[in-house]
Write a protein that holds these residues in place. Structure first.
Motif, mmCIF file in Angstrom:
data_model
loop_
_atom_site.group_PDB
_atom_site.id
_atom_site.type_symbol
_atom_site.label_atom_id
_atom_site.label_comp_id
_atom_site.label_asym_id
_atom_site.label_seq_id
_atom_site.Cartn_x
_atom_site.Cartn_y
_atom_site.Cartn_z
ATOM 1 N N LEU A 148 0.835 -1.194 0.000
ATOM 2 C CA LEU A 148 0.000 0.000 0.000
ATOM 3 C C LEU A 148 0.876 1.253 0.000
ATOM 4 O O LEU A 148 2.101 1.167 0.137
ATOM 5 C CB LEU A 148 -0.890 -0.003 1.242
ATOM 6 C CG LEU A 148 -1.783 -1.238 1.434
ATOM 7 C CD1 LEU A 148 -2.409 -1.225 2.824
ATOM 8 C CD2 LEU A 148 -2.856 -1.295 0.357
ATOM 9 N N ASP A 149 0.265 2.429 -0.127
ATOM 10 C CA ASP A 149 1.035 3.671 -0.063
ATOM 11 C C ASP A 149 0.888 4.331 1.306
ATOM 12 O O ASP A 149 1.122 5.529 1.470
ATOM 13 C CB ASP A 149 0.623 4.643 -1.176
ATOM 14 C CG ASP A 149 -0.863 4.999 -1.137
ATOM 15 O OD1 ASP A 149 -1.570 4.496 -0.232
ATOM 16 O OD2 ASP A 149 -1.301 5.769 -2.000
ATOM 17 N N TYR A 150 0.494 3.547 2.309
ATOM 18 C CA TYR A 150 0.424 4.018 3.681
ATOM 19 C C TYR A 150 0.758 2.842 4.604
ATOM 20 O O TYR A 150 0.994 1.716 4.138
ATOM 21 C CB TYR A 150 -0.958 4.601 4.010
ATOM 22 C CG TYR A 150 -2.116 3.681 3.691
ATOM 23 C CD1 TYR A 150 -2.625 2.794 4.645
ATOM 24 C CD2 TYR A 150 -2.712 3.688 2.424
ATOM 25 C CE1 TYR A 150 -3.682 1.951 4.354
ATOM 26 C CE2 TYR A 150 -3.779 2.858 2.129
ATOM 27 C CZ TYR A 150 -4.259 1.989 3.102
ATOM 28 O OH TYR A 150 -5.303 1.169 2.798
ATOM 29 N N THR A 151 0.784 3.080 5.911
ATOM 30 C CA THR A 151 1.233 2.086 6.878
ATOM 31 C C THR A 151 0.143 1.808 7.911
ATOM 32 O O THR A 151 -0.448 2.752 8.457
ATOM 33 C CB THR A 151 2.496 2.581 7.606
ATOM 34 O OG1 THR A 151 3.496 2.910 6.638
ATOM 35 C CG2 THR A 151 3.034 1.514 8.545
ATOM 36 N N ILE A 152 -0.098 0.535 8.159
ATOM 37 C CA ILE A 152 -1.049 0.119 9.192
ATOM 38 C C ILE A 152 -0.285 -0.691 10.241
ATOM 39 O O ILE A 152 0.416 -1.648 9.895
ATOM 40 C CB ILE A 152 -2.193 -0.735 8.616
ATOM 41 C CG1 ILE A 152 -2.929 0.021 7.509
ATOM 42 C CG2 ILE A 152 -3.159 -1.150 9.721
ATOM 43 C CD1 ILE A 152 -3.959 -0.827 6.779
ATOM 44 N N VAL A 153 -0.417 -0.309 11.476
ATOM 45 C CA VAL A 153 0.215 -1.035 12.574
ATOM 46 C C VAL A 153 -0.885 -1.574 13.487
ATOM 47 O O VAL A 153 -1.740 -0.808 13.955
ATOM 48 C CB VAL A 153 1.165 -0.133 13.383
ATOM 49 C CG1 VAL A 153 1.850 -0.951 14.484
ATOM 50 C CG2 VAL A 153 2.199 0.513 12.478
ATOM 51 N N GLU A 154 -0.863 -2.889 13.709
ATOM 52 C CA GLU A 154 -1.818 -3.510 14.618
ATOM 53 C C GLU A 154 -1.140 -3.705 15.972
ATOM 54 O O GLU A 154 -0.064 -4.297 16.056
ATOM 55 C CB GLU A 154 -2.316 -4.836 14.047
ATOM 56 C CG GLU A 154 -3.059 -4.663 12.729
ATOM 57 C CD GLU A 154 -3.588 -5.978 12.168
ATOM 58 O OE1 GLU A 154 -3.581 -6.985 12.908
ATOM 59 O OE2 GLU A 154 -4.016 -5.985 10.998
ATOM 60 N N VAL A 155 -1.775 -3.215 17.022
ATOM 61 C CA VAL A 155 -1.183 -3.196 18.366
ATOM 62 C C VAL A 155 -2.054 -4.005 19.319
ATOM 63 O O VAL A 155 -3.290 -3.863 19.317
ATOM 64 C CB VAL A 155 -1.036 -1.750 18.871
ATOM 65 C CG1 VAL A 155 -0.515 -1.725 20.310
ATOM 66 C CG2 VAL A 155 -0.112 -0.961 17.955
ATOM 67 N N ASN A 156 -1.414 -4.846 20.120
ATOM 68 C CA ASN A 156 -2.131 -5.563 21.165
ATOM 69 C C ASN A 156 -2.679 -4.550 22.161
ATOM 70 O O ASN A 156 -1.916 -3.788 22.778
ATOM 71 C CB ASN A 156 -1.185 -6.543 21.857
ATOM 72 C CG ASN A 156 -1.893 -7.459 22.836
ATOM 73 O OD1 ASN A 156 -2.838 -7.058 23.513
ATOM 74 N ND2 ASN A 156 -1.428 -8.690 22.918
ATOM 75 N N LYS A 157 -3.971 -4.528 22.333
ATOM 76 C CA LYS A 157 -4.597 -3.503 23.168
ATOM 77 C C LYS A 157 -4.178 -3.612 24.630
ATOM 78 O O LYS A 157 -4.296 -2.634 25.388
ATOM 79 C CB LYS A 157 -6.113 -3.582 23.048
ATOM 80 C CG LYS A 157 -6.731 -4.848 23.608
ATOM 81 C CD LYS A 157 -8.244 -4.815 23.463
ATOM 82 C CE LYS A 157 -8.886 -6.044 24.108
ATOM 83 N NZ LYS A 157 -10.372 -6.004 23.982
#
Length: 382
Positions: A148-157
């Motif tokens: 993609l042309d952006y960044t997604i970060v998934e974080v343990n809540k």
């Protein structure tokens, strides 16, 4: 004592001597999940090293290549990789890759220090709009063929204190347009009907590494299936049946069933000659039994499987499931090949995460599964 009865007793003894020893399976799973193979993925030549290991096992057992002189069938595809930098701070707290956060598999690499804006109860955006933070109860990674042309970060809540206000991120991606992988296959010729083929398949790839310090071991998914396939190859090499038996380890299953799709479009054995195919994926547990995909399509074969299981009391239960495009059996099914995909249930819940490790994989039903596969294959060839 009749010759038939004597043969049956001797055969049973041989089978038990192979099926009752878990050492080979444990050693194979431990090997494939080690740091050397780096998650059998797309950095550090993890997948290539795993392919070499499988090829060497086939050679050691005395199996022949499926076609020609090579055990490998090469193909290429694009894949988004994360070879080096992978660091994240939220509100000044350093988070651990794989444990506290994962980067979405299609993300673009970026280096940034920015404030965060809360969009809803689980989502934050950087002020620049180029980074999204998604709070998750469990971190589950995958593989992408695009960036993609952006960044997604998934974080343990559970790893952060809310609200989030600031992010420091340093992450590198590399989109490889023509990543080369290989299916690895071998065959044992049948004693009386070599043109009829039983097939065992398992994908040997996993998710690989996320940065230079974190990899996903993939013990249940699917070092367990590879171990079972190789153990069966070892058994049939010593006990060749009437039908030929082929063993195919697929690459790039996690990227979209790419290896099995390529194989069915470029088969190294005639697909019409396949009497039955078993796809082995996620077979490292089994406390509560197993599920068979395509059971409702091949009702007669499923009835036979249950008959054997009930008589021998091998698995607690075998659940029936219909057609599903969830593993490497699928494209064979689409080509009209009779196939089952079996996966075990119960036990550890690790899946597509850093906790799918060899040391915690119970292999509860491994021995009985081995017997079930051999008994079913014997019955179906008769």
């Amino acid at each position: 004592m009749s010759r038939i009865l004597l043969f049956a007793i001797l055969s049973l003894g041989c089978l038990q001597s192979f099926a009752q020893d878990l050492n080979y399976a444990k050693k194979t799973i431990s090997t494939l999940t080690s740091k050397k193979y780096w998650g059998r993925g797309y950095t550090n030549n993890g997948m290539g090293k795993a392919a070499d290991f499988i090829e060497n096992e086939f050679k050691k057992f005395g199996l022949s290549p499926l076609s020609g002189n090579s055990y490998k069938q090469f193909f290429s595809f694009p894949v988004n990789t994360f070879p080096s930098n992978m660091s994240l701070k939220l509100n000044g707290k350093t988070l651990i890759p794989g444990k506290d956060f994962i980067v979405h598999q299609a993300s673009k690499g970026t280096t940034a220090s920015d404030s965060l804006i809360q969009k809803d109860s689980t989502t934050y955006l950087s002020k620049s709009g180029q980074i999204a933070i998604s709070l998750q109860p469990k971190l589950t990674w995958s593989v992408s063929q695009q960036a993609l042309d952006y960044t997604i970060v998934e974080v343990n809540k559970n790893s952060v204190s809310l609200p989030l206000s600031h992010i420091e991120l340093n992450m590198t991606n590399e989109l490889v347009p023509n990543f080369t992988a290989a299916n690895v296959g071998a065959i044992i010729k049948g004693t009386t009907k070599p043109d009829s083929i039983l097939v065992f398949t398992a994908h040997y790839d996993h998710l690989g590494g996320m940065g230079s310090k974190t990899f996903f071991p993939g013990a249940n998914d699917n070092a367990s299936g590879v171990a079972m396939l190789l153990d069966l190859a070892k058994y049939y090499a010593v006990h060749p049946p009437k039908y030929s038996v082929a063993f195919i380890c697929f690459a790039a299953e996690e990227a979209g069933l790419l290896g099995s799709k390529y194989f069915t479009e470029n088969p190294l054995i005639p697909l019409k000659n396949i009497r039955f195919l078993w796809n082995l994926d996620l077979v490292g547990t089994g406390e509560t039994g197993a599920t068979v995909v395509n059971a409702t399509i091949h009702a007669q074969e499923f009835a036979l499987l249950n008959k054997i299981n009930n008589e021998k009391q091998l698995l607690a239960k075998i659940n029936a499931r219909g057609k599903a495009a969830n593993s490497d059996h699928y494209f064979f099914t689409e080509k009209g090949v009779p196939a089952f995909f079996l996966y075990t249930q119960g036990g550890i819940a690790a899946y597509h995460d850093v906790d799918d490790k060899a040391e915690t994989l119970p292999l509860t039903a491994y021995e009985n599964l081995f017997k079930l596969f051999v008994d079913f294959s014997t019955a179906i060839t008769n």
